[in-house]
Design a protein around this motif. Structure first.
Motif, short mmCIF file in Angstrom:
data_model
loop_
_atom_site.label_atom_id
_atom_site.label_comp_id
_atom_site.label_asym_id
_atom_site.label_seq_id
_atom_site.Cartn_x
_atom_site.Cartn_y
_atom_site.Cartn_z
N ALA A 27 0.83 -1.20 0.00
CA ALA A 27 0.00 0.00 0.00
C ALA A 27 0.87 1.26 0.00
N THR A 28 1.93 1.23 0.78
CA THR A 28 2.76 2.43 0.89
C THR A 28 3.47 2.74 -0.43
N THR A 67 2.38 2.77 -3.27
CA THR A 67 1.57 3.63 -4.15
C THR A 67 1.90 5.10 -3.88
N ILE A 74 -3.38 5.55 -9.89
CA ILE A 74 -4.31 6.20 -8.97
C ILE A 74 -4.17 7.71 -9.04
N LEU A 77 -6.76 10.64 -9.92
CA LEU A 77 -7.12 11.76 -9.05
C LEU A 77 -6.95 13.09 -9.80
N LEU A 108 -12.45 8.27 -12.19
CA LEU A 108 -12.70 7.29 -11.14
C LEU A 108 -12.25 5.89 -11.54
N VAL A 143 -8.63 5.38 -10.68
CA VAL A 143 -8.44 5.20 -9.23
C VAL A 143 -8.83 3.78 -8.84
N GLY A 164 -6.30 0.98 -7.44
CA GLY A 164 -6.53 0.56 -6.05
C GLY A 164 -6.83 -0.92 -5.96
N VAL A 171 -3.79 -3.27 -6.45
CA VAL A 171 -2.96 -3.33 -5.24
C VAL A 171 -3.65 -4.14 -4.16
N ALA A 172 -4.95 -3.89 -3.97
CA ALA A 172 -5.67 -4.60 -2.90
C ALA A 172 -5.68 -6.10 -3.16
N ILE A 188 -6.68 -1.96 0.86
CA ILE A 188 -6.80 -0.98 -0.22
C ILE A 188 -5.88 0.18 0.10
N PRO A 189 -4.99 0.53 -0.82
CA PRO A 189 -4.06 1.61 -0.51
C PRO A 189 -4.81 2.90 -0.21
N SER A 190 -4.27 3.67 0.73
CA SER A 190 -5.03 4.82 1.21
C SER A 190 -5.39 5.79 0.09
N ILE A 191 -4.42 6.11 -0.81
CA ILE A 191 -4.79 7.11 -1.81
C ILE A 191 -5.92 6.61 -2.69
N ALA A 192 -5.96 5.29 -2.93
CA ALA A 192 -7.04 4.77 -3.75
C ALA A 192 -8.38 4.86 -3.02
N GLY A 218 -9.65 8.27 -3.05
CA GLY A 218 -10.15 8.62 -4.37
C GLY A 218 -11.49 7.96 -4.66
N LEU A 219 -11.60 6.70 -4.25
CA LEU A 219 -12.83 5.97 -4.56
C LEU A 219 -14.03 6.56 -3.86
N ILE A 263 -14.62 9.65 -3.43
CA ILE A 263 -15.03 10.94 -4.00
C ILE A 263 -16.38 10.82 -4.70
N ALA A 264 -16.51 9.77 -5.52
CA ALA A 264 -17.72 9.65 -6.32
C ALA A 264 -18.99 9.46 -5.48
N LEU A 274 -3.86 15.00 -0.74
CA LEU A 274 -3.89 14.65 -2.16
C LEU A 274 -5.28 14.82 -2.76
N ILE A 275 -6.33 14.74 -1.95
CA ILE A 275 -7.67 14.93 -2.49
C ILE A 275 -8.29 16.20 -1.91
#
Ligand SMILES: Nc1ncnc2c1ncn2[C@@H]1O[C@H](COP(=O)(O)OP(=O)(O)OP(=O)(O)O)[C@@H](O)[C@H]1O
Ligand SMILES: [Mg+2]
Lengths: 312, 247, 386
Positions: free
Chosen positions: B186-187, B189, B203, B207, B212, B215, B219, B222-223, C221-225, C228-229, C231-232, C331-332
């Motif tokens: 995760a890091t 990314t 990702i 952004l 979307l 993203v 995501g 990676v997950a 799930i990586p934090s930035i993703a 971002g997810l 947002i919608a 970032l967001i």
């Protein structure tokens, strides 16, 4: 032969083993007894140098045990520890093979040895060899622990409360096994126990420890007759003396010519067992048989009573 | 039998992941609804496959280095020679874990500049901690009777370490590596904010262009990687510790 | 007393000696962007001070290598750290030409290494002293007060990081408060939801594996993703749910960050609640039933108090994790210290990165100390099973 010469172990200010000297004859069983914390384990572990003494020395067959590196010494001395200490990530066969492998025996010799020992301890090599220790009962683990200690055919076997965790039936069995093995290999055994019954049953000589000192080191019979201190007397248990005396001798020794009716008694059992059988059956005498079932005469209540009396 | 269903599920997920990485366009219809009419639905600024591989390579390299160093240090501080270092090591691990990964990453940039390097350093440093902690725990909580027995059978210090202590501590060490890998996946990314080639690029592109679908695909890849790797480690640990009778 | 060598001390002393004598103490840059020039401690400090510090370093090396009493080492470490903190400020004043507002002075590797060495001495001493939880918090407060005093006194004003601060003081405090609100707010929400959910999972076994699995997967799930997810859906809610926009729900900004942090926080809270409740001794539960407590009385009177230390451990994990993750919110457009970190990365202005990173690390560190102390206190209460 193990000669312990004025050995002392101190941890900081406290003296755990205090100027102990004793000589252990080859091919005998020496049992160390004493209260908890009296230094039994420490004394024993100085023999294979798991503990380094503060002062004094120990000779094994005339050689100081400090002459070779500790790990080499330990490969030549079997050590069965309290709670067996089997390696959980290795199979029973691999556990038993530990020391032979360290010594670089070839594979066929190791396999043969493992098989021999498992059979000796009445564990089927095919069934038990590939198992992991946690797949065994406590008693079986215990036997594997002793088998591992014996694997490299050591002249000396150190055992620290080896049968402590066993139920009475298995314990009795394990004791018989040990006596048989000692006869078979002629091993010199030093054994620590808290069970006086066990001590008197197994020992050629008993060492009583108290606060780091050996207060008496004698044959069981001598100890019963002449306890050196009050402490030894308490440890033996005054009320138990006649029975302890009987538990030292075998039925074979007490057998006399003649015949008797009733369930026969095995000659290898202790005289104490014979006394129990006589009292329970309500008879004055019972027949004695050898291991092969051949009649060896009889044992009488009268002769046992005589033998249980204080020797003059 | 009980494990069959989850395993089938894992296999299916793995197959879908590989299919997506090799032929992302096949999935376009699924992603299309997430984007505005004329925006691309599948990442088009580079190959997803090569980003994934370089993401994995970064994590693998960092974790490998972290494992070697952490296990080595743990061995050192659990020997009598290194005993003096033990209390400090424990505190450093605790303190180190309060450092946010982003901060570690950001602080690595002044030292080594942009690109893969700060990411590798951050992942390495951050990955050290769980592995070191677990290795230290694993090596210092071995059952005393077994360590004694190893000494009693005449093993040298080295033989004890290799034949008894490390094998017994292995499940615990693996758990540390698993934790470290999951965090690193995760890091890594975030590494893309300092120009490392990882899935973070996908990702961040999403952004920036308000896409979307980007993203989501970044995501999810990676997950999914993290879940699969986590499960694989757990399975190995289970086998090992069942063998060692620790279950 | 014989001179005995402390092995750890040797390593630390080597670090210290290298940092003090061989590595540059401060970095001087003519302006914010150009590469720096290294200055040794002698050059960086007003006459005599540098030499005095080096003399002190020599003494310290000897004292650290020797086996000295632990309390003494603690004091030595703390005093040295304070001295270093003041010296770097003085160096900034000394190196910056008068009236020059463009020049930047920042600590260089020598300063960091020396500080690190003394920090190790301090940490090691603290680890050996095994201070009580309250003493640790008191020490933390003292260190924080000292840092605040140094900031107020203006000793550090010449340092580049404070110059960055000076030009954006207002934003700094705004982002700081957003950071704290994000981290603490999402934690509070996670506790409000996670505690009942944990209790439910404890009671209803069928739920347990499912809930924990889902929460576990969210963590991967990586934090930035994840940010971002969100947002919608949040954008959609803002548009379509009346009143949602009014309370601050928006597709971009703090709301998705808040929700993401909340989701990440759930796992440790729920999992630790379940573990804590499962660890309540059977006897205690039986006794509670035996004296006729209702389920609810048992929960609040017996189970939760006994599980509290474990739950608190979960909260500690969440708080430390959230303080770190909240940086990503920038970032967001969610604000927080991350704003400075990412701006700094973008402008390759490392002082700006530090302006964001240093307070984040300090906050996380302080949170960890306080909550560790609280956990220890709560599990040491007399009459409570360890
Ligand atoms: N490594 C050590 N450091 C300090 N003290 C020790 C150490 N090992 C043993 N002791 C102390 O030495 C004393 C004797 O220990 P030892 O293990 O020899 O007793 P023991 O007679 O075997 O007792 P038990 O019957 O309970 O096994 C105990 O008081 C013990 O606490
Ligand atoms: Mg003992």
């Amino acid at each position: 032969m193990i000669e312990i010469d004025t050995i002392t172990k101190r941890y900081g200010e406290t003296t755990v083993v205090d100027t102990v000297s004793m000589t252990i004859a080859p091919r005998t069983i020496t049992v160390i007894v004493g209260t908890s914390g009296s230094g039994k384990t420490t004394l024993m572990r100085m023999i294979n140098r798991l503990v380094e003494p503060t002062s004094g020395k120990i000779l094994i067959d005339g050689e100081p045990n400090s002459a070779i590196p500790g790990y080499e010494l330990r490969r030549r001395i079997g050590y069965a520890i309290q709670g067996h200490g089997l390696f959980p990530h290795r199979t029973v066969a691999e556990n038993i093979a530990t020391v032979p492998t360290l010594l670089g025996w070839d594979k066929s010799r190791i396999d043969a040895k493992v098989k021999e020992l498992l059979t000796l301890f009445q564990l089927d090599p095919a069934a038990f060899g590939p198992r992991y220790p946690h797949e065994l009962s406590g008693g079986q683990q215990q036997r594997v622990g002793v088998a591992r200690a014996l694997a490299a055919e050591p002249n000396i076997l150190l055992m620290d409360e080896p049968f402590g965790a066993l139920d009475p039936v298995i314990r009795a069995k394990a004791q018989e096994d040990l006596l048989a093995i000692q006869k078979h290999f002629g091993t010199t055994i030093v054994l620590v126990t808290h069970d006086m019954e066990e001590a008197f049953h197994l020992a050629d000589k008993i060492a009583v420890m108290d606060k780091g000192k050996i207060v008496q080191y004698a044959a069981p019979q001598d100890m019963l007759v002449n306890p050196a201190t009050d402490f030894v007397e308490t440890l033996i248990g005054a009320g138990e003396r006649p029975f302890r005396l009987l538990s030292i001798g075998t039925v074979a020794d007490a057998a006399e010519a003649g015949e008797a009716d009733g369930e026969p008694i095995a000659a290898a059992l202790s005289q104490r067992d014979a006394l129990s059988a006589l009292l329970w059956s309500g008879r004055q005498a019972l027949p004695v048989v050898g291991a092969d079932g051949a009649p060896l005469g009889r044992v009488t209540l009268a002769s046992l009573t005589r033998r249980a009396a204080r020797p003059q | 039998m009980k494990r069959l269903l989850p395993n089938l599920l894992r296999l299916a997920v793995l197959v879908i992941l590989i299919a997506f990485l090799l032929q992302p366009m096949l999935f376009e219809p699924l992603l299309k609804p997430l984007v505005q009419a004329n925006a691309p639905a599948v990442y088009n600024q580079g190959s997803l496959l090569s980003l994934t591989l370089s993401h994995l390579a970064t994590v693998f390299t960092a974790t490998l280095a972290a494992t070697i160093v952490a296990v080595g240090l743990a061995i050192l501080v659990t020997r009598p020679i290194g005993a003096e270092f033990l209390p400090l090591s424990r505190s450093l691990v605790n303190i180190g874990q309060t450092f946010p990964p982003v901060a570690v990453l950001a602080l690595a940039v002044p030292a080594v500049g942009f690109g893969e390097k700060p990411t590798l350093i951050a992942l390495f440093l951050y990955g050290l901690l769980p592995i070191f902690e677990n290795a230290m725990t694993g090596l210092s909580t071995l059952p005393p009777a077994i360590v004694e027995a190893a000494r009693g059978t005449g093993m040298t210090a080295w033989q004890r370490l290799i034949k008894v202590e490390l094998p017994l501590a292995l499940p615990v060490i693996l758990a540390g590596i698993r934790l470290s890998v999951t965090i690193s996946l995760a890091t890594a990314t975030i590494g893309s904010t300092v120009a490392a080639k990882t899935l973070g690029e996908v990702i961040i592109a999403g952004l920036q262009s308000n896409n979307l679908a980007f993203v989501l695909q970044g995501g999810l890849v990676v997950a999914v990687l993290a879940v699969l790797i986590y499960d694989a480690f757990s399975a190995v640990e289970r086998v090992l510790s069942r063998r060692a009778g620790r279950v | 007393m014989r001179f005995r060598i402390d092995k750890l001390g040797v390593v630390i002393a080597a670090l210290l000696a290298y940092g003090a004598f061989l590595a540059p103490f401060a970095n001087f840059r003519a302006n914010r962007i150009v590469p720096g020039e290294a200055r040794s401690i002698i050059e960086a400090l007003p006459a005599g001070l540098g030499a005095a510090f080096l003399a002190f370093a020599v003494v310290a090396v000897v004292l650290i290598v020797a086996k000295t009493p632990t309390l003494f080492r603690l004091v030595l470490g703390l005093v040295a750290l304070l001295a270093l903190a003041i010296l770097i400020g003085l160096a900034a004043g000394h190196l910056t030409p008068p009236e020059n507002t463009y020049a930047r002075v920042s600590p260089a590797s020598g300063f960091w290494l020396t500080s690190f060495a003394f920090a190790l001495v301090t940490t090691d001493a603290l680890a050996r002293l095994k201070l009580s939880p309250l003493a640790r918090v008191a020490l933390l407060a003292a260190v924080a007060a000292a840092a605040a005093a140094l900031l107020m006194s203006g000793v550090w004003d010449g340092l580049s990081i404070l110059k960055e601060y000076g030009s954006r003081a207002e934003t700094f405090w705004l982002e700081a408060s957003r950071h704290v609100v994000l981290a603490l707010g999402s934690l509070a929400a996670a506790v409000l939801v996670g505690l009942p959910l944990g209790i439910l999972c404890h009671r209803v076994e069928a739920l347990r594996a499912g809930v924990l699995n889902v929460l576990n997967i969210i963590q991967t799930i990586p934090s930035i993703a994840l940010f971002g997810l969100l947002i919608a859906p949040l954008g959609w809610i803002a548009l379509n749910v009346p009143g949602a926009a009014a309370i601050g729900i928006r597709g971009i900004g703090a709301a998705p960050a808040f929700v993401a942090l909340f989701l990440y926080s759930l796992l440790p809270v729920v999992a630790n609640t379940v573990v804590g409740l499962a660890g309540v001794p059977r006897d205690a539960n039986d006794a509670a039933r035996g004296i006729g407590m209702t389920d609810r009385q048992r929960l609040f009177g017996v189970e939760l108090p006994l599980a509290f230390p474990v739950i608190l451990t979960g909260i500690r994990i969440v708080l430390v994790q959230n303080i770190g993750l909240a940086t990503i919110a920038a970032l967001i457009g969610g604000g927080g210290f991350g704003v400075f970190v990412f701006q700094g990365i973008g402008q390759t202005a490392m002082d700006l990165v530090l302006l964001g990173a240093v307070p984040t690390v300090a906050l996380a560190f302080a949170a960890a100390i306080v909550l560790d102390a609280a956990t220890e206190l709560s599990s040491n209460k007399p009459g409570r099973a360890a």
